[in-house]
Design a protein around this motif. Structure first.
Motif, PDB file in Angstrom:
ATOM      1  N   THR A   1       0.840  -1.197   0.000  1.00  0.00           N
ATOM      2  CA  THR A   1       0.000   0.000   0.000  1.00  0.00           C
ATOM      3  C   THR A   1       0.877   1.249   0.000  1.00  0.00           C
ATOM      4  O   THR A   1       0.611   2.205  -0.744  1.00  0.00           O
ATOM      5  CB  THR A   1      -0.912   0.014   1.245  1.00  0.00           C
ATOM      6  N   GLY A   2       1.932   1.234   0.830  1.00  0.00           N
ATOM      7  CA  GLY A   2       2.839   2.382   0.888  1.00  0.00           C
ATOM      8  C   GLY A   2       3.448   2.680  -0.469  1.00  0.00           C
ATOM      9  O   GLY A   2       3.499   3.836  -0.903  1.00  0.00           O
ATOM     10  N   SER A   3       3.882   1.639  -1.172  1.00  0.00           N
ATOM     11  CA  SER A   3       4.488   1.830  -2.495  1.00  0.00           C
ATOM     12  C   SER A   3       3.484   2.442  -3.461  1.00  0.00           C
ATOM     13  O   SER A   3       3.817   3.350  -4.237  1.00  0.00           O
ATOM     14  CB  SER A   3       4.961   0.495  -3.064  1.00  0.00           C
ATOM     15  N   ALA A   4       2.246   1.931  -3.420  1.00  0.00           N
ATOM     16  CA  ALA A   4       1.228   2.415  -4.348  1.00  0.00           C
ATOM     17  C   ALA A   4       0.846   3.857  -4.027  1.00  0.00           C
ATOM     18  O   ALA A   4       0.803   4.717  -4.917  1.00  0.00           O
ATOM     19  CB  ALA A   4      -0.006   1.520  -4.279  1.00  0.00           C
ATOM     20  N   VAL A   5       0.595   4.136  -2.742  1.00  0.00           N
ATOM     21  CA  VAL A   5       0.154   5.481  -2.356  1.00  0.00           C
ATOM     22  C   VAL A   5       1.258   6.491  -2.639  1.00  0.00           C
ATOM     23  O   VAL A   5       1.000   7.605  -3.106  1.00  0.00           O
ATOM     24  CB  VAL A   5      -0.267   5.498  -0.874  1.00  0.00           C
ATOM     25  N   SER A   6       2.507   6.089  -2.394  1.00  0.00           N
ATOM     26  CA  SER A   6       3.610   6.994  -2.658  1.00  0.00           C
ATOM     27  C   SER A   6       3.662   7.361  -4.144  1.00  0.00           C
ATOM     28  O   SER A   6       3.964   8.493  -4.513  1.00  0.00           O
ATOM     29  CB  SER A   6       4.924   6.337  -2.232  1.00  0.00           C
ATOM     30  N   ALA A   7       3.327   6.428  -5.020  1.00  0.00           N
ATOM     31  CA  ALA A   7       3.441   6.681  -6.461  1.00  0.00           C
ATOM     32  C   ALA A   7       2.247   7.458  -7.011  1.00  0.00           C
ATOM     33  O   ALA A   7       2.423   8.378  -7.812  1.00  0.00           O
ATOM     34  CB  ALA A   7       3.600   5.365  -7.213  1.00  0.00           C
ATOM     35  N   VAL A   8       1.028   7.098  -6.621  1.00  0.00           N
ATOM     36  CA  VAL A   8      -0.134   7.716  -7.260  1.00  0.00           C
ATOM     37  C   VAL A   8      -1.118   8.359  -6.292  1.00  0.00           C
ATOM     38  O   VAL A   8      -2.138   8.892  -6.724  1.00  0.00           O
ATOM     39  CB  VAL A   8      -0.911   6.696  -8.125  1.00  0.00           C
ATOM     40  N   GLY A   9      -0.845   8.284  -4.993  1.00  0.00           N
ATOM     41  CA  GLY A   9      -1.800   8.837  -4.043  1.00  0.00           C
ATOM     42  C   GLY A   9      -2.797   7.790  -3.595  1.00  0.00           C
ATOM     43  O   GLY A   9      -2.777   6.662  -4.086  1.00  0.00           O
ATOM     44  N   PRO A  10      -3.661   8.175  -2.647  1.00  0.00           N
ATOM     45  CA  PRO A  10      -4.595   7.189  -2.080  1.00  0.00           C
ATOM     46  C   PRO A  10      -5.732   6.857  -3.043  1.00  0.00           C
ATOM     47  O   PRO A  10      -6.657   7.641  -3.211  1.00  0.00           O
ATOM     48  CB  PRO A  10      -5.132   7.899  -0.830  1.00  0.00           C
ATOM     49  N   ILE A  11      -5.639   5.702  -3.673  1.00  0.00           N
ATOM     50  CA  ILE A  11      -6.690   5.257  -4.587  1.00  0.00           C
ATOM     51  C   ILE A  11      -7.378   4.057  -3.954  1.00  0.00           C
ATOM     52  O   ILE A  11      -6.718   3.154  -3.449  1.00  0.00           O
ATOM     53  CB  ILE A  11      -6.097   4.898  -5.964  1.00  0.00           C
ATOM     54  N   GLY A  12      -8.684   4.062  -3.944  1.00  0.00           N
ATOM     55  CA  GLY A  12      -9.423   3.048  -3.199  1.00  0.00           C
ATOM     56  C   GLY A  12     -10.064   1.985  -4.054  1.00  0.00           C
ATOM     57  O   GLY A  12     -10.163   2.112  -5.277  1.00  0.00           O
ATOM     58  N   PHE A  13     -10.456   0.922  -3.391  1.00  0.00           N
ATOM     59  CA  PHE A  13     -11.338  -0.122  -3.934  1.00  0.00           C
ATOM     60  C   PHE A  13     -10.700  -1.060  -4.961  1.00  0.00           C
ATOM     61  O   PHE A  13     -11.358  -1.966  -5.448  1.00  0.00           O
ATOM     62  CB  PHE A  13     -12.611   0.487  -4.545  1.00  0.00           C
ATOM     63  N   ILE A  14      -9.430  -0.846  -5.347  1.00  0.00           N
ATOM     64  CA  ILE A  14      -8.826  -1.730  -6.350  1.00  0.00           C
ATOM     65  C   ILE A  14      -8.752  -3.162  -5.803  1.00  0.00           C
ATOM     66  O   ILE A  14      -9.094  -4.123  -6.486  1.00  0.00           O
ATOM     67  CB  ILE A  14      -7.412  -1.239  -6.739  1.00  0.00           C
ATOM     68  N   GLY A  15      -8.317  -3.294  -4.536  1.00  0.00           N
ATOM     69  CA  GLY A  15      -8.207  -4.626  -3.936  1.00  0.00           C
ATOM     70  C   GLY A  15      -9.559  -5.297  -3.816  1.00  0.00           C
ATOM     71  O   GLY A  15      -9.712  -6.496  -4.061  1.00  0.00           O
ATOM     72  N   LEU A  16     -10.547  -4.509  -3.447  1.00  0.00           N
ATOM     73  CA  LEU A  16     -11.902  -5.032  -3.267  1.00  0.00           C
ATOM     74  C   LEU A  16     -12.445  -5.581  -4.589  1.00  0.00           C
ATOM     75  O   LEU A  16     -12.945  -6.704  -4.653  1.00  0.00           O
ATOM     76  CB  LEU A  16     -12.797  -3.908  -2.756  1.00  0.00           C
ATOM     77  N   ILE A  17     -12.322  -4.772  -5.664  1.00  0.00           N
ATOM     78  CA  ILE A  17     -12.897  -5.181  -6.953  1.00  0.00           C
ATOM     79  C   ILE A  17     -12.124  -6.355  -7.546  1.00  0.00           C
ATOM     80  O   ILE A  17     -12.710  -7.335  -8.010  1.00  0.00           O
ATOM     81  CB  ILE A  17     -12.906  -4.011  -7.956  1.00  0.00           C
ATOM     82  N   SER A  18     -10.789  -6.286  -7.532  1.00  0.00           N
ATOM     83  CA  SER A  18      -9.977  -7.305  -8.221  1.00  0.00           C
ATOM     84  C   SER A  18     -10.256  -8.700  -7.691  1.00  0.00           C
ATOM     85  O   SER A  18     -10.412  -9.646  -8.459  1.00  0.00           O
ATOM     86  CB  SER A  18      -8.482  -7.026  -8.052  1.00  0.00           C
ATOM     87  N   ALA A  19     -10.309  -8.829  -6.342  1.00  0.00           N
ATOM     88  CA  ALA A  19     -10.488 -10.170  -5.785  1.00  0.00           C
ATOM     89  C   ALA A  19     -11.933 -10.632  -5.941  1.00  0.00           C
ATOM     90  O   ALA A  19     -12.191 -11.827  -6.087  1.00  0.00           O
ATOM     91  CB  ALA A  19     -10.077 -10.185  -4.315  1.00  0.00           C
ATOM     92  N   ALA A  20     -12.883  -9.678  -5.933  1.00  0.00           N
ATOM     93  CA  ALA A  20     -14.297 -10.053  -6.036  1.00  0.00           C
ATOM     94  C   ALA A  20     -14.620 -10.629  -7.412  1.00  0.00           C
ATOM     95  O   ALA A  20     -15.601 -11.339  -7.591  1.00  0.00           O
ATOM     96  CB  ALA A  20     -15.188  -8.849  -5.748  1.00  0.00           C
ATOM     97  N   LEU A  21     -13.781 -10.309  -8.407  1.00  0.00           N
ATOM     98  CA  LEU A  21     -14.065 -10.753  -9.774  1.00  0.00           C
ATOM     99  C   LEU A  21     -13.803 -12.242  -9.984  1.00  0.00           C
ATOM    100  O   LEU A  21     -14.334 -12.837 -10.911  1.00  0.00           O
ATOM    101  CB  LEU A  21     -13.199  -9.966 -10.770  1.00  0.00           C
TER     102      LEU A  21
END
Lengths: 276, 340
Positions: free
Chosen positions: B257-277
Motif C-alpha cells: 500500500t505504501g508503495s502504491a500510495v507513494s506513487a499515485v496517491g490514495p486510490i481506493g477499492f482496487i483490492g476489493l474489486i480485483s479479488a471479487a471478480l
C-alpha cells in the motif's frame, strides 16, 4: 509410517499439567499417558476441561505449568511442522472454504510434508487417495465441500487429517451436530482406523453411552481434574457416572456388546412410582 | 489416478487461459492509454519512441516523459493495491477488506503529508514509499487494536467501521496540515486526490524496491495462508505458524500500500474489486491467485485512469474518484450478499 506397538513408551503423555485460557486456569495437575494404538475418549460434563485438555495436548494452548510430551520430548520445544507430521488435529469448528473441492481440501492435509517450492509428489497423491478411500469419500472427490451434508463433511475433514499421515489423531467432539446414523458411522470409522490402520486416537465426545460402545480407554474429567481413568469400558460403574455427571443413573447392559449403558433416572418416573 | 491427473491438467489449462486473457487485456489497455489522450499518436510512433527515442520529436516526448510514467505508475499501483487488498481479505477472513477502507491509505497519506510539511527525514524523496508504508502500518495497527477490543473480539463489521472512522480521523488531520501549510498543499494537490497526472518516473522507480519486497514476502507466505483458510486451530494443527504469518501478511500489505500510495496517491477499492471478480480465489491462496489478482488490479486501474482522462475531456477527473465510482457499488454488492 510405523505402527506403534503396545509395548513401546506412550506417543503422547503429560507431566503435571496446568492449563487454561488467558489467565483463567481450567486444568489442574493433569498427569496422563495415552495408550498407543487405542482409542481414548475424554468425557466429562460441560466445563470440565475436556476440550481444553485436547487443545493443550495438540499444542493449541501452551501449558501454564508442566509439559505435554510427544514421544518423550516437550511438545512446546519441537518445531510445529515436525509435530504436525506426528500429530493430526480435527478442531471443533474448522472453516469450510467456499468453492473448494473435496480433493483440494483433503490435499491440504499434506501441508506439513511440503516445503517451499517442493512439488506435489507421488507420495502426496498416494496419501490423499488412500485417505479418500479409507473414509469412503472417494466418490465425493470432485464435489464442492460446501455442498455436502454434515455427515459427509465430517468424513472429509477426517480424510484431510488422515492425509497428514500422523500416528496420532486428536478430535474435538467430531460427532456434534450429526444425527444418530452419522454418529455411529463416524465412530465405526474411527475404530477401523485404530484397529486396521495402526492409529492412536484421542477424542472428546459428549455421549457417554456411545463412547462406552466404541472406546478402548476412557478418561473422566471434572472441574479440570482427572477423576477416573478406565482401561476398558466394562470398568465403568454407575457411582462413577453419578459422581462425574451429578445425575442419578441406572446401569444396564447392552445385549449385543455386553458393555454397560447408563440411563438417567427420570424425576417424572420417581414421582409416578411414589404416587403409586 | 488418471482422473485426478486429468483434473490437474484441466485446472492448469484454465489457469493459463485466465492469466493469458487478463495479461492481454492489460497490454491492450496500456497501449490504448499510451496512444489516445488529448493528442492521439499513431501506433508506429510508439514503437519508434520506445526503440529509437528522438528527444526533438514532440510525440516522442509526450509518450516517454508524460504518458509512460503515468502508465507505469498505474500498473505498479494497481497491482500493489490489488495484492494488498487480497492479503487483507484472506488474512482477516473478511472480503470487504481494502487498504482504503481499513485505514492503510489514509495512514500512508497522512505520513507523507506530515513528512512533507515537517521535513525530518533527510532523504525524503528516496524513502517516500517507506514513510507511506510506516504510516499505513501504524494507522492500521490502531484500527486492529480498537476493532479487536471487547468481548467478542475482531468481527467483520467492527473492523470496517473502525477502518472508516480512523480514515476519517487521519483525513481530518491531513486536511488541517494542508490548510495551515500552503506550500505542502501545492506540492501534493494532485497526488492527494489520487490523480495520475502527478505521477513521474522518479516516484515509480523509488517505489519498486518496496513493492518488490512486499511481493516476495506475499509469495513466501502463500502456502501457509492456504492452511490458514481452514481456520486458526486447523492451521496450527497442520503446523502453520499462524501469528507469525498473520504479522508478515499485514506487513506485506502495508509495504505494498505504501508503495502504491507513494506513487499515485490514495486510490481506493482496487483490492476489493480485483479479488471479487474471481470466484473461489479466497479459498486458494497461491502464487497463481496472487498473479491473477495483481494483473486484474493493474487492468482495472488502467481502465479507470483512461476513463478519468476521457469521460469529460478536455477536463480530467481524478483517477481515485473513478475507482470509487465503481468500487462503492461493488462494496455494497458484497456487503448485501455476505450479510444475508
Amino acid at each position: 509410517m510405523t505402527v506403534a506397538s503396545h509395548g513401546q513408551p506412550p506417543l503422547l503423555s503429560t507431566l503435571h499439567l496446568d492449563a487454561g485460557h488467558g489467565s483463567k486456569q481450567i486444568l489442574q495437575d493433569i498427569h496422563l499417558a495415552i495408550p498407543n494404538g487405542k482409542m481414548t475418549v475424554l468425557l466429562g460434563p460441560n466445563g470440565s476441561g475436556k476440550s481444553t485438555l485436547l487443545s493443550t495436548l495438540s499444542r493449541l494452548i501452551s501449558p501454564m505449568k508442566g509439559q505435554v510430551l510427544l514421544q518423550g520430548n516437550n511438545i512446546a520445544q519441537l518445531p510445529t511442522r515436525d509435530v504436525a507430521k506426528q500429530l493430526g488435529l480435527l478442531p471443533q469448528h474448522p472453516i469450510v472454504p467456499e468453492d473448494l473441492t473435496v480433493k483440494d481440501l483433503v490435499s491440504r492435509g499434506r501441508f506439513p510434508h511440503q516445503g517451499f517450492l517442493k512439488q506435489w509428489s507421488k507420495q502426496d497423491e498416494k496419501a490423499v487417495n488412500h485417505a479418500l478411500e479409507v473414509t469412503g469419500t472417494k466418490e465425493l472427490a470432485d464435489r464442492l465441500v460446501d455442498s455436502l451434508s454434515g455427515g459427509q463433511r465430517q468424513r472429509v475433514w477426517i480424510a484431510m487429517v488422515l492425509a497428514q499421515e500422523t500416528e496420532l489423531i486428536l478430535l474435538d467432539e467430531p460427532t456434534t451436530f450429526l444425527d444418530m446414523r452419522h454418529q455411529v458411522e463416524l465412530l465405526e470409522m474411527l475404530v477401523d482406523l485404530v484397529q486396521h490402520h495402526g492409529r492412536t486416537i484421542v477424542c472428546v465426545l459428549h455421549d457417554l453411552n456411545l463412547s462406552l460402545q466404541y472406546a478402548d480407554h476412557l478418561i473422566f474429567l471434572k472441574d479440570g481434574q482427572i477423576r477416573h481413568t478406565l482401561a476398558h469400558p466394562s470398568h465403568c460403574h454407575s457411582d462413577m457416572v453419578e459422581e462425574v455427571f451429578e445425575t442419578q443413573v441406572l446401569a444396564v447392559t447392552h445385549p449385543e456388546t455386553g458393555l454397560p449403558i447408563f440411563l438417567p433416572k427420570s424425576q417424572q418416573t420417581t414421582k409416578a412410582s411414589a404416587v403409586a | 489416478m488418471s482422473l485426478s491427473a486429468n483434473t490437474k491438467t484441466t485446472q492448469q489449462c484454465s489457469h493459463t487461459r485466465r492469466l493469458g486473457f487478463i495479461t492481454a487485456l492489460v497490454i491492450g489497455l496500456t497501449a490504448l492509454h499510451l496512444l489516445y489522450g488529448a493528442r492521439s499518436i499513431p501506433i508506429g510512433t510508439l514503437a519508434q519512441a520506445l526503440f529509437h527515442y528522438n528527444p526533438h520529436d514532440f510525440d516522442h516526448r509526450v509518450l516517454i516523459s508524460l504518458r509512460l510514467p503515468r502508465v507505469l505508475a498505474m500498473l505498479l499501483a494497481g497491482s500493489c493495491l490489488a495484492i494488498a487488498g487480497y492479503l487483507l481479505q484472506i488474512t482477516l477472513r473478511n472480503r470487504l477488506s481494502d487498504p482504503h477502507l481499513l485505514g492503510l491509505n489514509a495512514g500512508a497519506s497522512l505520513a507523507v503529508v506530515l513528512v512533507t510539511a515537517f521535513p525530518i527525514a533527510p532523504l525524503f524523496s528516496m524513502v517516500r514509499p517507506l514513510v507511506a508504508s510506516v504510516g499505513a502500518a501504524l494507522l492500521f495497527s490502531l484500527v486492529l487494536v480498537i476493532a479487536s477490543a471487547g468481548k467478542k473480539g475482531l468481527q467483520p463489521l467492527k473492523l470496517i467501521f473502525c477502518g472508516i472512522a480512523f480514515s476519517a480521523l487521519a483525513g481530518a488531520i491531513t486536511s488541517t496540515i494542508l490548510i495551515l501549510d500552503e506550500d505542502t498543499l501545492d506540492q501534493l494537490r494532485f497526488w492527494l486526490i489520487g490523480d495520475g497526472a502527478g505521477a513521474n518516473l522518479h516516484t515509480v522507480l523509488i517505489s519498486l524496491p518496496f513493492a518488490g519486497a512486499g511481493l516476495v514476502l506475499s509469495l513466501l507466505i502463500m502456502p501457509q495462508l492456504s492452511a490458514m483458510s481452514l481456520g486458526d486451530a486447523m492451521a496450527k494443527g497442520l503446523g502453520a505458524s499462524v501469528q507469525k504469518i498473520r504479522f508478515m501478511s499485514l506487513l506485506a500489505a502495508a509495504l505494498l500500500t505504501g508503495s502504491a500510495v507513494s506513487a499515485v496517491g490514495p486510490i481506493g477499492f482496487i483490492g476489493l474489486i480485483s479479488a471479487a471478480l474471481w470466484r473461489g480465489i479466497h479459498s486458494r491462496p497461491s502464487a497463481y491467485s496472487l498473479a491473477l489478482v495483481a494483473i486484474t488490479g493493474a487492468a482495472i486501474l488502467m481502465a479507470a485512469d483512461m476513463a478519468a482522462i476521457s469521460l469529460f475531456a478536455p477536463k480530467e477527473l481524478p483517477t481515485g474518484a473513478l475507482t470509487g465510482l465503481v468500487g462503492a457499488p461493488v462494496f455494497l454488492w458484497i456487503f448485501v450478499r455476505r450479510m444475508r
